[in-house]
Design a protein around this motif. Structure first.
Motif, PDB file in Angstrom:
ATOM      1  N   ASP A   5       0.811  -1.221   0.000  1.00 17.99           N
ATOM      2  CA  ASP A   5       0.000   0.000   0.000  1.00 17.99           C
ATOM      3  C   ASP A   5       0.838   1.261   0.000  1.00 17.99           C
ATOM      4  O   ASP A   5       0.305   2.355  -0.261  1.00 17.99           O
ATOM      5  CB  ASP A   5      -0.944  -0.021   1.194  1.00 17.99           C
ATOM      6  N   ALA A   6       2.122   1.152   0.291  1.00 16.00           N
ATOM      7  CA  ALA A   6       3.006   2.314   0.187  1.00 16.00           C
ATOM      8  C   ALA A   6       3.327   2.655  -1.260  1.00 16.00           C
ATOM      9  O   ALA A   6       3.857   3.734  -1.539  1.00 16.00           O
ATOM     10  CB  ALA A   6       4.297   2.051   0.959  1.00 16.00           C
ATOM     11  N   HIS A   7       2.980   1.746  -2.184  1.00 14.52           N
ATOM     12  CA  HIS A   7       3.271   1.959  -3.608  1.00 14.52           C
ATOM     13  C   HIS A   7       2.044   1.676  -4.460  1.00 14.52           C
ATOM     14  O   HIS A   7       2.021   0.730  -5.261  1.00 14.52           O
ATOM     15  CB  HIS A   7       4.433   1.066  -4.050  1.00 14.52           C
ATOM     16  N   PRO A   8       1.011   2.499  -4.335  1.00 12.00           N
ATOM     17  CA  PRO A   8      -0.199   2.274  -5.138  1.00 12.00           C
ATOM     18  C   PRO A   8       0.034   2.435  -6.633  1.00 12.00           C
ATOM     19  O   PRO A   8      -0.780   1.979  -7.438  1.00 12.00           O
ATOM     20  CB  PRO A   8      -1.168   3.343  -4.610  1.00 12.00           C
ATOM     21  N   GLU A   9       1.145   3.074  -6.985  1.00 11.95           N
ATOM     22  CA  GLU A   9       1.430   3.267  -8.413  1.00 11.95           C
ATOM     23  C   GLU A   9       1.913   1.995  -9.090  1.00 11.95           C
ATOM     24  O   GLU A   9       1.931   1.908 -10.336  1.00 11.95           O
ATOM     25  CB  GLU A   9       2.485   4.361  -8.584  1.00 11.95           C
ATOM     26  N   LEU A  48       8.915  -5.337  -1.515  1.00 16.59           N
ATOM     27  CA  LEU A  48       9.451  -5.853  -0.257  1.00 16.59           C
ATOM     28  C   LEU A  48      10.422  -6.988  -0.529  1.00 16.59           C
ATOM     29  O   LEU A  48      10.185  -7.824  -1.405  1.00 16.59           O
ATOM     30  CB  LEU A  48       8.317  -6.363   0.639  1.00 16.59           C
ATOM     31  N   VAL A  49      11.502  -7.000   0.239  1.00 20.75           N
ATOM     32  CA  VAL A  49      12.452  -8.104   0.250  1.00 20.75           C
ATOM     33  C   VAL A  49      12.406  -8.719   1.647  1.00 20.75           C
ATOM     34  O   VAL A  49      12.356  -7.997   2.654  1.00 20.75           O
ATOM     35  CB  VAL A  49      13.876  -7.624  -0.089  1.00 20.75           C
ATOM     36  N   ARG A 109      11.842  -1.786   0.568  1.00 19.56           N
ATOM     37  CA  ARG A 109      11.737  -2.168   1.970  1.00 19.56           C
ATOM     38  C   ARG A 109      12.336  -3.557   2.201  1.00 19.56           C
ATOM     39  O   ARG A 109      12.268  -4.421   1.331  1.00 19.56           O
ATOM     40  CB  ARG A 109      10.280  -2.167   2.434  1.00 19.56           C
ATOM     41  N   MET A 110      12.859  -3.745   3.416  1.00 22.72           N
ATOM     42  CA  MET A 110      13.483  -5.020   3.784  1.00 22.72           C
ATOM     43  C   MET A 110      12.919  -5.487   5.121  1.00 22.72           C
ATOM     44  O   MET A 110      13.055  -4.808   6.148  1.00 22.72           O
ATOM     45  CB  MET A 110      15.002  -4.821   3.897  1.00 22.72           C
ATOM     46  N   ASN A 153      10.531   3.424  11.331  1.00 26.32           N
ATOM     47  CA  ASN A 153       9.993   4.743  11.669  1.00 26.32           C
ATOM     48  C   ASN A 153       8.490   4.756  11.411  1.00 26.32           C
ATOM     49  O   ASN A 153       7.942   3.843  10.780  1.00 26.32           O
ATOM     50  CB  ASN A 153      10.695   5.857  10.879  1.00 26.32           C
ATOM     51  N   ALA A 154       7.829   5.817  11.902  1.00 22.39           N
ATOM     52  CA  ALA A 154       6.378   5.900  11.815  1.00 22.39           C
ATOM     53  C   ALA A 154       5.887   6.045  10.381  1.00 22.39           C
ATOM     54  O   ALA A 154       4.786   5.589  10.044  1.00 22.39           O
ATOM     55  CB  ALA A 154       5.871   7.068  12.660  1.00 22.39           C
ATOM     56  N   ALA A 155       6.687   6.650   9.527  1.00 15.97           N
ATOM     57  CA  ALA A 155       6.271   6.818   8.135  1.00 15.97           C
ATOM     58  C   ALA A 155       6.114   5.468   7.443  1.00 15.97           C
ATOM     59  O   ALA A 155       5.195   5.277   6.631  1.00 15.97           O
ATOM     60  CB  ALA A 155       7.276   7.688   7.386  1.00 15.97           C
ATOM     61  N   LEU A 156       6.974   4.534   7.774  1.00 11.38           N
ATOM     62  CA  LEU A 156       6.885   3.203   7.182  1.00 11.38           C
ATOM     63  C   LEU A 156       5.676   2.436   7.698  1.00 11.38           C
ATOM     64  O   LEU A 156       5.117   1.595   7.001  1.00 11.38           O
ATOM     65  CB  LEU A 156       8.160   2.411   7.465  1.00 11.38           C
TER      66      LEU A 156
END
Length: 466
Positions: free
Chosen positions: A100-104, A157-158, A186-187, A242-245
């Protein structure tokens, strides 16, 4: 009367595998500490009616969740986290947050080693994410170069393991995290099993590879408190750097006439019972207590691993880094499925694992602190079980039956045909499993994975029929 109901429950539980004493080497984790169960049960009862759906209505649950997350951060790093119902939910949320962090990205993918936990396959299935599974090396560790080659513009994601469930090895996290960071991906480190014990083993001087947020590029981690934090099921923590992730993990909906739904996890209503039980156990055992438990389990692991090496016909797969061992047969003169049956007859449960790619049939051992002091008894029964299996000889599956089963298409068979196959395999009713599973496991081992899945799902459906 309440006493009658509890007596009935006690009678039902008498048929289960033992959850204490270290005799069930899968599914359960036993600290062996007196009083922990009673403490957890009392804490659970005090908070079981509270609902974690709204932290403003039940601020005690908010406080306890933040305390659990803070304890995990102190051990592993990161900045924020969420308490979930278990490792599968934590892993699923890591995949969901990355997607969901990459809807594109219209067809997102996750890159993982073939040894990654099936929870990630479940997440991909639920959330429409493609899985790019990468082969591992001869020691069952992820291959950083192969992982790097598998990353493309669709990768969100990895994943790597610390340790992997099947073989107990820690993947090369620094190398994999560096590759992911270089590509802006992301890992996630799946430390569901190892997260609460590896740091303590490292303090003891065990050669624990780097695996946590101190490794640059690690963006999330999962750690289960109902494993080596020895809390009641089911409580896990998903940590983010972090909270952004973390933000894309959350769900909100105001587009209906009821209350605005705000969810930090996959669940909405959440009983406060497991949360309170975990909070109480962590506070009771404490850092020094966990260090002592880690020392006990590490002594047990080393003793059992050394003892297995002295049993003729057995070998440990890979080079385990933690508390999990997978034991394979060194030759074809006996059947490990029979060994599992013999161990059960002697009061132990060891978990059979089917062959998969380069991993042969093996017996999985999850060793806990409760195994300390009982290693000699376990190894004696293990040696006797191997001797009994060798005397019985390999389990032979009729060649014609094996060929017939292997040729079946699980997607085209009818329910009646499945019922016949289940009956032929000894799984045809809801009365439960036979005492000896070796012939059934040997037959299932001849089936391709997809067919085995379908057969066992049909059996599961039969079991869950009132």
């Amino acid at each position: 009367m309440p006493d009658d109901v509890l007596a009935e429950l006690k009678a039902l539980r008498a048929g289960d595998l033992p959850t204490h004493g270290g005799r069930t080497l899968a599914y359960v984790y036993d600290s062996g500490l007196a009083g922990v169960d009673e403490l957890a049960a009392s804490a659970h009862a005090m908070a079981s009616s509270a609902n974690g759906l709204d932290p403003t209505a039940f601020p005690s649950l908010l406080r306890m969740e933040n305390d659990l997350v803070a304890a995990a951060i102190a051990l592993l790093g990161g900045e924020v986290g969420s308490v979930t119902s278990g490792g599968t939910e934590s892993c699923m949320l890591a995949v969901l947050a990355a997607r969901d962090a990459h809807p594109e990205i219209s067809a997102p993918s996750v890159v993982l080693p073939v040894t990654a936990h099936a929870a990630f396959l479940k997440a991909a299935h639920f959330f429409g994410v493609r899985v790019i599974a990468v082969p591992v090396d001869a020691g069952f560790r992820a291959d950083p170069e192969a992982m790097a080659a598998a990353i493309d513009e669709t990768t969100v994601l990895v994943v790597a393991s610390a340790p992997s469930y099947a073989h107990g090895v820690v993947d090369p996290i620094p190398e994999i995290a560096a590759v992911a960071a270089a590509r802006g991906v992301r890992m996630h480190v799946d430390a569901c099993i190892g997260g609460w014990v590896l740091p303590y083993l490292k303090r003891l001087g065990a050669p624990v590879p780097p695996f946590d947020f101190r490794v640059p590029g690690v963006t999330s981690m999962s750690v289960d408190l109902h494993k080596y934090a020895y809390c009641p099921k089911g409580v896990s923590v998903l940590l983010h750097a972090n909270a952004a992730l973390r933000r894309s993990q959350y769900f909100a909906s105001a587009d209906w006439p009821g209350y605005t739904m705000l969810n930090t996890t996959l669940q909405s209503t959440r009983s406060g019972g497991p949360l309170a039980a975990a909070w109480a156990v962590l506070r009771h055992i404490g850092d020094d207590g966990y260090a002592k438990l880690a020392a006990d389990v590490w002594d047990a692991v080393r003793a059992i691993r050394a003892g297995v090496g002295e049993i003729d016909g057995l070998r440990v797969l890979g080079s385990p880094d933690s508390t999990l061992l997978s034991i394979a047969a060194a030759g074809p003169d006996f059947d490990l499925f029979t060994v599992a049956d013999e161990m059960k007859a002697r009061g132990w449960y060891v978990q059979p694992q089917f062959a998969h790619l380069s991993s042969p049939v093996n017996l999985h051992l999850t060793i806990t602190a409760a195994n300390r002091g009982h290693e000699k008894e376990f190894l004696g029964d293990f040696a006797a079980s191997v001797a009994a299996a060798r005397a019985a000889g390999p389990v032979v599956v009729d060649e014609n039956v094996a060929a017939f089963v292997a040729a079946l298409d699980p997607d085209s068979l009818t329910p009646d045909q499945f019922a016949g196959l289940l009956a032929a395999a000894g799984l045809g009713g809801a009365a439960g499993l036979p005492e000896r599973m070796a012939p059934i496991n040997a037959l299932l081992a001849t089936a391709p994975a997809r067919l085995r899945e379908r057969l066992l799902l049909e059996f599961l459906g039969a079991l869950y029929t009132p």
